[in-house]
Design an enzyme around this catalytic site. Structure first.
Site, PDB file in Angstrom:
ATOM      1  N   ASN A 166       4.594 -28.309  34.145  1.00  0.00           N
ATOM      2  CA  ASN A 166       3.568 -27.335  34.340  1.00  0.00           C
ATOM      3  C   ASN A 166       4.240 -26.075  33.640  1.00  0.00           C
ATOM      4  O   ASN A 166       3.401 -24.877  33.659  1.00  0.00           O
ATOM      5  CB  ASN A 166       3.441 -26.887  35.831  1.00  0.00           C
ATOM      6  N   ASP A 190       2.313 -14.819  38.079  1.00  0.00           N
ATOM      7  CA  ASP A 190       3.333 -13.848  38.203  1.00  0.00           C
ATOM      8  C   ASP A 190       4.347 -13.988  36.987  1.00  0.00           C
ATOM      9  O   ASP A 190       5.681 -13.439  36.975  1.00  0.00           O
ATOM     10  CB  ASP A 190       4.611 -14.291  39.553  1.00  0.00           C
ATOM     11  N   SER A 212       2.304 -16.704  42.903  1.00  0.00           N
ATOM     12  CA  SER A 212       2.316 -17.648  41.497  1.00  0.00           C
ATOM     13  C   SER A 212       0.981 -17.863  40.988  1.00  0.00           C
ATOM     14  O   SER A 212       0.119 -16.779  40.905  1.00  0.00           O
ATOM     15  CB  SER A 212       3.198 -18.634  41.683  1.00  0.00           C
ATOM     16  N   ASP A 258       5.912 -16.633  35.503  1.00  0.00           N
ATOM     17  CA  ASP A 258       7.254 -17.161  35.512  1.00  0.00           C
ATOM     18  C   ASP A 258       6.932 -18.791  34.712  1.00  0.00           C
ATOM     19  O   ASP A 258       7.790 -19.576  34.631  1.00  0.00           O
ATOM     20  CB  ASP A 258       7.980 -17.612  36.916  1.00  0.00           C
TER      21      ASP A 258
END
Length: 536
Positions: A382, A285, A66, A287
């Site tokens: 976040n 990544d 990530s 997301d």
């Protein structure tokens, strides 16, 4: 019966990291890539066993770290419905990884033999993807080493994908009468965008343009295949930090975590007087997504996960009201302790939307959203989150005889939003659609409420396991006496709160502090950080 000699050979070949203790974090294993071969071998076994336990349904495995630095990597296991691995299996994965790392050869052979033999008669199915890290191909081979050799698993390797793209075929594999391709992902979400923008006669964005920072991750590769399919966006979008072939640049000076943590523009964007564009940043990544803009004084203004939740709640509440369904369908927002206090008050007091607090980690927020609401909106601060629409929502909206604009929009929203997991691309589309329909500029969105000044600090500690929290991670029960000292410190500042939470991936704790002014928030953070160190 599993061949003991084969097990020994495989462990010798793939499990080169020995004597290291692994810990399953909030979303899986994550560590320096050089130490993960043993974990990946263990993950191949666990993913196959999970598939077997579910009668051969496909289980996803995503190799990614990530927002972490390029030298790190990790792995996430995905359930057949697209959700994260059920918590009851996390300890099994941890125990096996640590046995492979520190156990005797005989104990390892016996355990793997026992686990593999329990799956006789069912061939497991795995769906595999990885982000752009250079360690990905090597770690993939460790995963395949156990999954193929011990279980003869049926494996579909999609190669380079964003994490949400991996969740997509995992959750769709059983519902489609053919194999799921990456093209299906692009078609589904771009088609939903095109349909909803045509429905509302959207011919342009309510800003001077969109700039997408892709953290030099795999999202940069995928966004170029996506934007040309989307009306309005194809001529108004600029993509930056999209070089996923430069391994060292991943998440360096850019990306959602950098922007959120540092409260500043990423590399590739300069402060420009009179700039009225909307900016967003993905993580490595793809997301997570956060938005931001420059105000009339060219000052950076963050629009994070709290703002995304509030925007979507505002819009969906309007649609439910206009459709006569506000009192029929339940809608709520799920937050974590990191959510800004002003966002919670805005949702509860101005929008009359209930708010639930959950532990950090989208698996916890997802569960609360599914369990409590017909429309469950959840985003961590976040930028990691999504919106969940229940079966009751679909049945109720689908049965409406009055086909109003609001009802049509409610039918389209679930197609635009990736409900299996937080998805930077899908969430970006949802935000842009709402802003365009409402005709809100970035500054109009940013003025809905004023954040309380805050600071998130990381404190390195010898042993994070000593920091045990309760009340959805808002209060500590250990070390003894530390919470009382934090409470006393908080009482000295205006509109203040602070909490301490152990990191899920490293020996550190996060200290969050919030107060009436930035100076007070900074001072409170420093006091609590000092208390943490004194308690070690």
């Amino acid at each position: 019966m599993v061949d003991g000699q084969l097990v020994a050979e495989l462990v010798e070949k793939y499990c080169t990291t020995r004597g290291y203790r692994y810990s399953y974090g909030t979303a899986g294993f994550r560590d320096d890539a050089s130490r993960l071969d043993t974990v990946m071998f263990a993950t191949g076994i666990i993913a196959c066993l999970r598939s077997i336990a579910l009668d051969g349904r496909p289980v996803g495995v995503m190799i990614t770290a990530s927002h972490n630095p390029a030298s790190d990597n990790g792995v996430k296991i995905v359930e057949p419905d697209g959700s994260m691995l059920v918590q009851s299996w996390e300890s099994t994965a941890t125990d096996l990884a640590n046995l492979l790392s520190s156990g005797s050869a005989e104990a390892i052979r016996q355990k793997i033999g026992q686990l593999a033999s329990s799956g006789s008669g069912v061939r497991p199915r795995l769906v595999v993807g990885r982000d752009s890290r250079v360690s990905g191909p090597r770690l993939l081979q460790c995963l395949l080493g156990s999954a193929s050799s011990l279980f003869q698993a049926q494996i579909r390797d999609y190669g380079l994908l964003t994490t949400p793209q991996l969740h997509y075929p995992t959750s769709r594999s059983l519902s489609m009468d053919r194999s799921v391709e990456e093209e299906d992902y692009f078609v589904d979400f771009s088609s939903a965008w095109n349909e909803i923008t045509r429905l509302h006669d959207v011919e342009g964005l309510p800003c001077a343009g969109l700039v997408v920072d892709c953290a030099n991750g795999v999202g940069g590769l995928k966004i170029h295949s996506f934007i040309p399919r989307c009306r309005v966006l194809s001529g108004t979008t600029t993509v930056i930090n999209d070089n996923c072939s430069d391994a060292e640049s991943l998440n360096r000076g850019c990306g959602a975590d950098f922007v959120k943590t540092n409260q500043r523009l990423p590399t590739g964007i300069k402060e420009t007087d009179g700039d009225s564009r909307l900016y967003c940043s993905f993580d490595g990544d793809a997301d997570r997504v956060v938005f931001y803009y420059l105000n009339e004084d060219s000052k950076f203004q963050l629009l994070d996960g709290d703002r995304i939740s509030a925007l979507l709640a505002y819009f969906i509440a309007q649609l439910l009201e206009q459709s006569g369904l506000r009192s029929v369908l339940s809608m709520g927002v799920v937050q974590t302790a990191y959510a800004n206090g002003s966002s919670t008050k805005y949702l509860q007091n101005q929008l009359n939307v209930p708010v639930t607090c959950a532990k950090t980690g989208v698996k916890h927020l997802h569960h609360e959203a599914v369990s409590n609401y017909d429309v469950g909106i959840y985003f961590e601060a976040n930028g990691h989150g999504t919106v969940i629409f229940s079966d009751r929502f679909h049945d109720t909206v689908g049965s409406q005889t009055q086909d109003s604009l609001a009802t049509k929009t409610l039918r389209l929203l679930p197609q635009l939003i990736n409900q299996t997991v937080g998805d930077a691309i899908s969430d970006m589309l949802a935000v842009l659609a709402v802003l365009s329909i409402l005709k809100w500029s970035p500054s109009r969105w940013g003025k809905e409420f004023t954040d309380l000044p805050n600071l998130l600090n990381k404190v390195i500690v010898p042993d994070r396991s000593k920091f045990i929290a309760t009340d959805q991670e808002r209060r500590l029960t250990s070390p003894a006496g530390l919470q009382e000292k934090i409470d006393e410190a908080v009482s000295r500042f205006r509109s203040a709160r602070s909490f301490v939470r152990a990191s899920g991936t490293e020996d550190a704790v996060r200290v969050y502090a919030e107060a009436a002014t930035q100076e007070e928030a900074n001072e409170l953070s420093a006091v609590v950080s000092r208390l943490v160190l004194e308690s070690c």
